[in-house]
Design a protein around this motif. Structure first.
Motif, PDB file in Angstrom:
ATOM      1  N   ASP A  78      10.360  24.383 -76.139  1.00  0.00           N
ATOM      2  CA  ASP A  78      11.227  23.265 -75.763  1.00  0.00           C
ATOM      3  C   ASP A  78      10.956  22.037 -76.620  1.00  0.00           C
ATOM      4  O   ASP A  78      11.854  21.227 -76.869  1.00  0.00           O
ATOM      5  N   LEU A  79       9.714  21.889 -77.068  1.00  0.00           N
ATOM      6  CA  LEU A  79       9.399  20.773 -77.961  1.00  0.00           C
ATOM      7  C   LEU A  79      10.038  20.977 -79.339  1.00  0.00           C
ATOM      8  O   LEU A  79      10.532  20.033 -79.952  1.00  0.00           O
ATOM      9  N   MET A  80      10.021  22.217 -79.816  1.00  0.00           N
ATOM     10  CA  MET A  80      10.517  22.504 -81.156  1.00  0.00           C
ATOM     11  C   MET A  80      12.039  22.564 -81.224  1.00  0.00           C
ATOM     12  O   MET A  80      12.624  22.268 -82.266  1.00  0.00           O
ATOM     13  N   ASN A  81      12.679  22.971 -80.123  1.00  0.00           N
ATOM     14  CA  ASN A  81      14.136  23.098 -80.113  1.00  0.00           C
ATOM     15  C   ASN A  81      14.695  22.441 -78.852  1.00  0.00           C
ATOM     16  O   ASN A  81      15.190  23.112 -77.945  1.00  0.00           O
TER      17      ASN A  81
ATOM     18  N   ILE B 286       2.627  29.944 -70.803  1.00  0.00           N
ATOM     19  CA  ILE B 286       3.179  28.673 -70.305  1.00  0.00           C
ATOM     20  C   ILE B 286       3.244  27.650 -71.432  1.00  0.00           C
ATOM     21  O   ILE B 286       4.270  26.998 -71.651  1.00  0.00           O
ATOM     22  N   PHE B 287       2.137  27.511 -72.168  1.00  0.00           N
ATOM     23  CA  PHE B 287       2.116  26.530 -73.258  1.00  0.00           C
ATOM     24  C   PHE B 287       2.992  26.977 -74.426  1.00  0.00           C
ATOM     25  O   PHE B 287       3.572  26.143 -75.122  1.00  0.00           O
ATOM     26  N   TYR B 288       3.110  28.291 -74.638  1.00  0.00           N
ATOM     27  CA  TYR B 288       4.023  28.777 -75.673  1.00  0.00           C
ATOM     28  C   TYR B 288       5.467  28.419 -75.307  1.00  0.00           C
ATOM     29  O   TYR B 288       6.233  27.928 -76.163  1.00  0.00           O
TER      30      TYR B 288
ATOM     31  N   ASN C 216       8.234  32.192 -66.671  1.00  0.00           N
ATOM     32  CA  ASN C 216       7.916  31.050 -67.532  1.00  0.00           C
ATOM     33  C   ASN C 216       9.084  30.636 -68.423  1.00  0.00           C
ATOM     34  O   ASN C 216       9.005  29.616 -69.109  1.00  0.00           O
ATOM     35  N   SER C 217      10.155  31.422 -68.425  1.00  0.00           N
ATOM     36  CA  SER C 217      11.321  31.038 -69.219  1.00  0.00           C
ATOM     37  C   SER C 217      11.883  29.695 -68.757  1.00  0.00           C
ATOM     38  O   SER C 217      12.433  28.933 -69.552  1.00  0.00           O
ATOM     39  N   LEU C 218      11.715  29.382 -67.469  1.00  0.00           N
ATOM     40  CA  LEU C 218      12.182  28.093 -66.954  1.00  0.00           C
ATOM     41  C   LEU C 218      11.390  26.934 -67.548  1.00  0.00           C
ATOM     42  O   LEU C 218      11.894  25.813 -67.649  1.00  0.00           O
ATOM     43  N   ILE C 219      10.143  27.208 -67.942  1.00  0.00           N
ATOM     44  CA  ILE C 219       9.317  26.151 -68.540  1.00  0.00           C
ATOM     45  C   ILE C 219       9.880  25.745 -69.900  1.00  0.00           C
ATOM     46  O   ILE C 219       9.700  24.600 -70.331  1.00  0.00           O
TER      47      ILE C 219
END
Length: 547
Positions: free
Chosen positions: A461-464, A454-456, A378-381
């Protein structure tokens, strides 16, 4: 210019951010290096491996990492050299193609060194620290190995540069003829799956490790000695790191190691000269060609169909996920490998007579083995939104609630996690002493943990966001969001597996069955999922909704 585009030192200006970054880096480094040291110490205390064999086992690991790095660097350099978006600007600068090429190589080498700190360097340090603590390796090798690893990375970069030429043409062939790419992927996945299952199925039904271990150990040592012969160049590199065996059977850096290291450095320089002579004649031409927009007529135009706006976004993101072979192949590989790995581990456990405590440990470890690879992938997410570059901001202008386009971006993972987890639960039900309803509950719990992470990761990505980096370079070598998602995923998987072990043990002791343990694990998974989805929605409302 390229370093300025790719490196962001804004985190050094905030004391809180600086501490967080240093702590996460140190925590990941210590967990891997300390884990390797502890594992080797445990295996040595149980006499499963002897301290004198640690270098031989490391050769196997180093060879595997060398091959994986060659593949990764070749693909990465092909993109960076020929397909990066910043090439459109670099080709206009008043410099020759040699300067452009070697600037790309130097930048990529620097980021590859940073990447080595994720796995290769901490594992190597853990192995060598164990060797030093057991008087097998001289302490000088503990410092000298870093020099050899740096030269090794230079060699890998130059080899990847040479291999990028045929890779470029293969890549263009697959993009020009999509059916070739599809056939290649299907054949590769099918061959790997069939071979893996056949090999696992060949494991004997009953294994007596205590009585059979001397024979297994002898066969393992024979295989490693043969392996060292087949991969002599790689064993040679490890020999440079560890040094030569002296009269006291201790690996020590001596004069022979130094002149052999000089030969290794000379090989790296020769490879660099070959790369320069091989790529210089056509590098500038190929770099500019891959940035041109070739327009072609549609042979078979199709009637445009009107869909519901929600279906439209979901359909678009699913198609983009499948077309982005680098991303979809990584996820599909994980979703296939995890059930196979679980089958392999439990096939071995099933051939060993275990106590109730052993069965509890097997079940807890099976849960860990299922969750950990999923969360790591999930790091790619944590890069999905940033990889859209400046186009990501268009989501704010679309005539739909922005929450849906953002969720649609991870729809591929939400859907394809399900069959993989179902396969894992079927294997667990067949090979582990768990009732059918228990497998169902565990499967739902694992799925909720996967969805929550996944959502975390998407929220990171949204925050940074790293949109500007992707907009200029096209590829981020070391995204901080990926690192944080990986570390948190590792911690979540470990904690959940430990809780599973504790709950199962307590349920056996109090109730005589493990039913209540499954319920408690499900409740924790529901809480984790609910909290992460709530935080994700709040972040979307904060960044995408009009005030």
């Amino acid at each position: 210019m390229q370093f300025h585009d790719k490196l962001d030192f804004s985190w050094t200006k905030s004391k809180k951010t600086f501490i967080q970054k240093v702590v996460f880096f140190a925590l990941k480094f210590l967990l891997i290096g300390g884990g390797v040291f502890g594992l080797l110490a445990l295996l040595n205390s149980l006499m499963i491996i002897y301290k004198s064999e640690v270098v031989n086992f490391y050769i196997v690991f180093f060879s595997l990492m060398f091959v994986l790095n060659i593949i990764s660097i070749t693909i990465g350099l092909t993109k960076s050299l020929y397909f990066a978006d910043d090439n459109k600007v670099l080709v206009t600068l008043p410099v020759n193609s040699s300067a452009l090429f070697f600037s790309k190589i130097i930048v990529y080498w620097f980021f590859q060194i940073k990447k080595d700190f994720d796995i290769l360097i901490p594992v190597t340090l853990g192995v060598f620290l164990f060797g030093v603590s057991t008087n097998v390796i001289n302490i000088g090798s503990l410092f000298y190995m870093f020099i050899i690893l740096v030269i090794n990375t230079i060699v890998l970069i130059f080899l990847g540069s040479l291999l990028s030429i045929p890779t470029l043409y293969l890549y263009k062939l697959m993009k020009d003829v999509p059916v070739v790419e599809l056939i290649f992927v299907i054949l590769l996945v099918t061959a790997f799956t069939v071979i893996a299952i056949l090999l696992i199925h060949a494991i004997p039904e009953n294994i007596d490790l205590i009585n059979q271990w001397p024979m297994i150990r002898s066969g393992l040592n024979t295989w490693i000695n043969n392996f060292k012969t087949y991969v002599y160049p790689l064993a040679f590199i490890v020999r440079l790191m560890s040094g030569e065996l002296n009269g006291q059977l201790v690996y020590t850096i001596n004069g022979q190691t130094l002149w052999m290291s000089a030969i290794f450095l000379g090989i790296a320089i020769i490879l660099g000269a070959i790369v320069y002579l091989a790529i210089k004649p056509f590098y500038f031409t190929m770099m500019t060609k891959t940035n041109e927009f070739n327009k072609s007529l549609i042979d078979n135009p199709k009637q445009n169909k009107v869909h519901h706006k929600y279906i439209t976004f979901a359909n678009k993101e699913m198609k983009l996920s499948f077309r982005d072979f680098d991303v979809s192949a990584s996820y599909i590989a994980i979703y296939i490998i995890v059930p196979i790995l679980l089958y392999f581990i439990n096939k071995i456990y099933g051939a060993i007579n275990t106590s109730r405590l052993g069965n509890t440990m097997i079940l807890a470890f099976s849960i860990l083995l299922t969750i950990l690879p999923f969360l790591a992938s999930n790091s790619l997410i944590a890069t999905l939104y940033s990889k859209e570059g400046r186009a990501a901001y268009i989501k704010k202008t679309k005539p739909i609630d922005p929450l849906w386009p953002l969720i649609s971006k991870v729809l591929f993972n939400l859907i394809f996690s399900i069959p993989s987890i179902i396969a894992c639960m079927v294997i667990m039900g067949l090979l582990v002493d768990v009732p059918v309803w228990g497998c169902v509950v565990i499967g739902i719990s694992v799925l909720l943990i996967q969805y929550g992470h996944i959502f975390y990761s998407a929220g990171l990505d949204l925050m940074n966001p790293q949109n500007e980096v992707y907009a200029t370079d096209g590829e981020q070598i070391n995204n901080p969001n990926e690192n944080k998602a990986t570390v948190v995923g590792f911690i979540v998987a470990i904690i959940y597996a430990i809780l599973a072990f504790v709950f199962i043990q307590e349920a056996y002791r109090v109730n005589g069955s493990i039913d209540m343990a499954f319920i408690r694990l499900l409740i924790i998974a529901i809480g984790f999922f609910a909290s992460t989805i709530l935080l994700f929605v709040l972040k979307v409302r904060a960044f995408y909704y009009e005030k």
